[in-house]
Write a protein that holds these residues in place. Structure first.
Motif, PDB file in Angstrom:
ATOM      1  N   SER A 264       0.844  -1.183   0.000  1.00 28.52           N
ATOM      2  CA  SER A 264       0.000   0.000   0.000  1.00 28.52           C
ATOM      3  C   SER A 264       0.883   1.238   0.000  1.00 28.52           C
ATOM      4  CB  SER A 264      -0.931   0.003   1.216  1.00 28.52           C
ATOM      5  OG  SER A 264      -1.867   1.056   1.112  1.00 28.52           O
ATOM      6  N   ALA A 265       0.255   2.389  -0.022  1.00 32.48           N
ATOM      7  CA  ALA A 265       1.000   3.640  -0.075  1.00 32.48           C
ATOM      8  C   ALA A 265       0.153   4.750   0.525  1.00 32.48           C
ATOM      9  CB  ALA A 265       1.380   3.975  -1.510  1.00 32.48           C
ATOM     10  N   THR A 266       0.798   5.839   0.847  1.00 32.21           N
ATOM     11  CA  THR A 266       0.113   7.036   1.337  1.00 32.21           C
ATOM     12  C   THR A 266       0.294   8.146   0.312  1.00 32.21           C
ATOM     13  OG1 THR A 266       0.518   6.423   3.637  1.00 32.21           O
ATOM     14  CG2 THR A 266      -0.002   8.726   3.202  1.00 32.21           C
ATOM     15  N   ILE A 267      -0.805   8.826  -0.005  1.00 33.92           N
ATOM     16  CA  ILE A 267      -0.784   9.861  -1.042  1.00 33.92           C
ATOM     17  C   ILE A 267      -1.109  11.213  -0.416  1.00 33.92           C
ATOM     18  CG2 ILE A 267      -1.747  10.595  -3.251  1.00 33.92           C
ATOM     19  CD1 ILE A 267      -2.715   7.670  -3.590  1.00 33.92           C
ATOM     20  N   THR A 268      -0.369  12.212  -0.810  1.00 33.34           N
ATOM     21  CA  THR A 268      -0.673  13.583  -0.407  1.00 33.34           C
ATOM     22  C   THR A 268      -0.479  14.501  -1.607  1.00 33.34           C
ATOM     23  OG1 THR A 268      -0.194  15.313   1.231  1.00 33.34           O
ATOM     24  CG2 THR A 268       1.684  14.103   0.338  1.00 33.34           C
ATOM     25  N   GLU A 269      -1.043  15.667  -1.550  1.00 31.61           N
ATOM     26  CA  GLU A 269      -0.931  16.618  -2.655  1.00 31.61           C
ATOM     27  C   GLU A 269       0.123  17.670  -2.334  1.00 31.61           C
ATOM     28  OE1 GLU A 269      -4.711  18.279  -3.591  1.00 31.61           O
ATOM     29  OE2 GLU A 269      -5.562  16.372  -4.275  1.00 31.61           O
ATOM     30  N   GLY A 270       0.760  18.148  -3.396  1.00 28.64           N
ATOM     31  CA  GLY A 270       1.776  19.181  -3.242  1.00 28.64           C
ATOM     32  C   GLY A 270       1.790  20.099  -4.449  1.00 28.64           C
ATOM     33  N   VAL A 271       2.655  21.097  -4.393  1.00 28.01           N
ATOM     34  CA  VAL A 271       2.796  22.052  -5.489  1.00 28.01           C
ATOM     35  C   VAL A 271       4.266  22.165  -5.854  1.00 28.01           C
ATOM     36  CG1 VAL A 271       2.457  24.443  -6.229  1.00 28.01           C
ATOM     37  CG2 VAL A 271       0.770  23.347  -4.743  1.00 28.01           C
ATOM     38  N   GLY A 272       4.568  22.038  -7.146  1.00 28.88           N
ATOM     39  CA  GLY A 272       5.942  22.152  -7.598  1.00 28.88           C
ATOM     40  C   GLY A 272       6.483  23.558  -7.400  1.00 28.88           C
ATOM     41  N   ALA A 273       7.662  23.688  -6.813  1.00 30.49           N
ATOM     42  CA  ALA A 273       8.236  24.996  -6.521  1.00 30.49           C
ATOM     43  C   ALA A 273       8.591  25.758  -7.798  1.00 30.49           C
ATOM     44  CB  ALA A 273       9.479  24.834  -5.640  1.00 30.49           C
ATOM     45  N   TYR A 274       9.019  25.039  -8.828  1.00 37.06           N
ATOM     46  CA  TYR A 274       9.441  25.694 -10.078  1.00 37.06           C
ATOM     47  C   TYR A 274       8.248  25.938 -11.008  1.00 37.06           C
ATOM     48  CZ  TYR A 274      11.977  26.567 -14.409  1.00 37.06           C
ATOM     49  OH  TYR A 274      12.447  27.125 -15.568  1.00 37.06           O
ATOM     50  N   THR A 275       7.400  24.924 -11.175  1.00 39.58           N
ATOM     51  CA  THR A 275       6.278  25.045 -12.121  1.00 39.58           C
ATOM     52  C   THR A 275       5.015  25.612 -11.475  1.00 39.58           C
ATOM     53  OG1 THR A 275       5.493  22.798 -11.637  1.00 39.58           O
ATOM     54  CG2 THR A 275       7.141  23.041 -13.392  1.00 39.58           C
ATOM     55  N   ASN A 276       4.955  25.524 -10.150  1.00 44.29           N
ATOM     56  CA  ASN A 276       3.764  25.956  -9.415  1.00 44.29           C
ATOM     57  C   ASN A 276       2.525  25.152  -9.821  1.00 44.29           C
ATOM     58  OD1 ASN A 276       2.850  27.660  -7.314  1.00 44.29           O
ATOM     59  ND2 ASN A 276       1.831  28.995  -8.787  1.00 44.29           N
ATOM     60  N   GLU A 277       2.786  23.924 -10.283  1.00 51.83           N
ATOM     61  CA  GLU A 277       1.701  23.048 -10.690  1.00 51.83           C
ATOM     62  C   GLU A 277       1.409  22.003  -9.601  1.00 51.83           C
ATOM     63  OE1 GLU A 277       2.914  21.257 -14.315  1.00 51.83           O
ATOM     64  OE2 GLU A 277       2.657  23.088 -15.525  1.00 51.83           O
ATOM     65  N   LYS A 278       0.170  21.500  -9.624  1.00 48.64           N
ATOM     66  CA  LYS A 278      -0.252  20.503  -8.651  1.00 48.64           C
ATOM     67  C   LYS A 278       0.476  19.174  -8.893  1.00 48.64           C
ATOM     68  CE  LYS A 278      -4.362  17.972  -7.084  1.00 48.64           C
ATOM     69  NZ  LYS A 278      -5.827  17.792  -7.274  1.00 48.64           N
ATOM     70  N   LYS A 279       0.974  18.565  -7.811  1.00 48.02           N
ATOM     71  CA  LYS A 279       1.677  17.287  -7.880  1.00 48.02           C
ATOM     72  C   LYS A 279       1.102  16.328  -6.833  1.00 48.02           C
ATOM     73  CE  LYS A 279       4.860  18.644 -10.866  1.00 48.02           C
ATOM     74  NZ  LYS A 279       5.060  18.026 -12.201  1.00 48.02           N
ATOM     75  N   TYR A 280       1.311  15.046  -7.083  1.00 43.97           N
ATOM     76  CA  TYR A 280       0.967  14.024  -6.094  1.00 43.97           C
ATOM     77  C   TYR A 280       2.260  13.464  -5.505  1.00 43.97           C
ATOM     78  CZ  TYR A 280      -3.779  14.039  -7.951  1.00 43.97           C
ATOM     79  OH  TYR A 280      -5.035  14.415  -8.340  1.00 43.97           O
ATOM     80  N   ILE A 281       2.260  13.296  -4.195  1.00 50.27           N
ATOM     81  CA  ILE A 281       3.422  12.731  -3.498  1.00 50.27           C
ATOM     82  C   ILE A 281       2.997  11.385  -2.896  1.00 50.27           C
ATOM     83  CG2 ILE A 281       5.183  13.081  -1.727  1.00 50.27           C
ATOM     84  CD1 ILE A 281       4.558  16.080  -1.893  1.00 50.27           C
ATOM     85  N   ILE A 282       3.709  10.337  -3.288  1.00 45.92           N
ATOM     86  CA  ILE A 282       3.382   8.974  -2.864  1.00 45.92           C
ATOM     87  C   ILE A 282       4.493   8.464  -1.952  1.00 45.92           C
ATOM     88  CG2 ILE A 282       2.880   6.627  -3.624  1.00 45.92           C
ATOM     89  CD1 ILE A 282       2.120   7.845  -6.364  1.00 45.92           C
ATOM     90  N   PHE A 283       4.110   7.983  -0.775  1.00 44.94           N
ATOM     91  CA  PHE A 283       5.055   7.394   0.169  1.00 44.94           C
ATOM     92  C   PHE A 283       4.762   5.900   0.300  1.00 44.94           C
ATOM     93  CE2 PHE A 283       4.302  11.767   1.534  1.00 44.94           C
ATOM     94  CZ  PHE A 283       5.599  12.274   1.606  1.00 44.94           C
ATOM     95  N   THR A 284       5.807   5.074   0.238  1.00 48.69           N
ATOM     96  CA  THR A 284       5.619   3.633   0.420  1.00 48.69           C
ATOM     97  C   THR A 284       6.908   3.001   0.908  1.00 48.69           C
ATOM     98  OG1 THR A 284       4.852   1.591  -0.642  1.00 48.69           O
ATOM     99  CG2 THR A 284       6.264   3.026  -1.957  1.00 48.69           C
ATOM    100  N   SER A 285       6.798   1.806   1.476  1.00 52.60           N
ATOM    101  CA  SER A 285       7.956   1.023   1.918  1.00 52.60           C
ATOM    102  C   SER A 285       7.894  -0.340   1.248  1.00 52.60           C
ATOM    103  CB  SER A 285       7.967   0.862   3.437  1.00 52.60           C
ATOM    104  OG  SER A 285       8.163   2.096   4.074  1.00 52.60           O
ATOM    105  N   LEU A 286       9.015  -0.749   0.642  1.00 53.40           N
ATOM    106  CA  LEU A 286       9.047  -1.991  -0.116  1.00 53.40           C
ATOM    107  C   LEU A 286      10.322  -2.769   0.197  1.00 53.40           C
ATOM    108  CD1 LEU A 286       8.080  -0.524  -3.628  1.00 53.40           C
ATOM    109  CD2 LEU A 286       6.520  -1.593  -1.995  1.00 53.40           C
TER     110      LEU A 286
END
Length: 281
Positions: free
Chosen positions: A222-244
């Protein structure tokens, strides 16, 4: 059932590796580091009891202690491992008797006497078992004291064997045994850490669906998802955290590369991961 069969195979293989290291490299040189088998070399030297027979008797007593204080699952696994170890030692003693060390190089014998039991012990500890003997005492120390590393607990438990060796054997044998105990104890911790090594992964992407689907459906994680904003593009991004696991991390990296998903992926190694799908807290 599949998990139980895998555990049984692992315990059998680990115990055989340990028996080879103990009988062919530890007993002939009188190396007395490492628990009951180490103390058995001392007993065999000063009494009529053979090292193999003493190992069997002492393991039986300590197994009862392990059952009382460490639980049924540990006791059953350890019972099988310790009994198998004793049977293998008796078998080797009967059908492959040794009257002298395999080589004339004590340091070479010491290397194998350290490495083989250390690898076997680490594999056993990692699946919640042990070969019995003072391993049971070490696990009790780990459980009921502040000793969190099994290798340190083993070192503290088996140090008395070195002191006994100073009086029963010559100083050279005692020094070899001390080196063997120290290296084996820390080697066990290193092997367990390597076995349990996991990858903590952070992925920054525009489209989370293909990556999350691959993680959940293909890798069964599984994974954890959060939203973010790119510092250079100022566009919406998704940040995915997981352990494998290491193998799964490679599969995920290859998937992202093959699918040309234009994702940013950061991978770091971690020695322990606790939670569902990994070790229990």
């Amino acid at each position: 059932m599949k998990h139980k069969i895998q555990s049984l195979i692992m315990i059998t293989l680990s115990t055989f590796i340990m028996a080879v290291g103990v009988y062919f490299f530890k007993f002939p040189d009188n190396f007395c580091f490492g628990g009951i088998t180490g103390f058995a070399t001392v007993v065999a030297k000063v009494t009529p009891i053979s090292a193999s027979n003493f190992t069997f008797i002492a393991n039986t007593i300590l197994l009862v202690i392990g059952f009382i204080f460490l639980g049924k699952s540990f006791a059953l696994k350890t019972t099988y491992a310790s009994m198998l170890l004793s049977v293998l030692l008796v078998f080797f003693e009967k059908w492959m008797p040794l009257t002298k060390p395999l080589s004339n190089e004590p340091m070479l014998d010491l290397i194998f006497a350290i490495a083989l039991p250390a690898i076997a012990s680490a594999l056993l500890f990692n699946i919640g078992a042990s070969s019995g003997g003072t391993d049971v005492i070490a696990m009790l120390l780990k459980k009921y004291t502040n000793m969190k590393d099994i290798g340190i607990a083993l070192f503290a438990t088996d140090l008395v064997m070195i002191l006994v060796a100073c009086f029963v054997f010559d100083l050279k044998t005692a020094l070899y045994s001390f080196v063997g105990l120290a290296v084996k104890s820390f080697m066990i911790d290193d092997i367990i850490t390597t076995i349990n090594l996991r990858k903590s992964i952070t992925i920054v992407c525009d489209d989370k669906e293909p990556i999350c689907s691959f993680i959940t459906a293909k890798l069964n994680r599984s994974a954890t998802i959060t939203e973010g904003v790119g510092a250079y593009t100022n566009e919406k991004k998704y940040i995915i955290f997981t352990s494998l696991s290491r193998t799964q991390a490679v599969e995920l990296r290859n998937f992202i590369h093959d699918q040309d998903l234009q994702a940013f992926m950061s991978v770091s190694s971690t020695s322990e991961v606790f939670g569902k799908g990994f070790h229990s807290l």
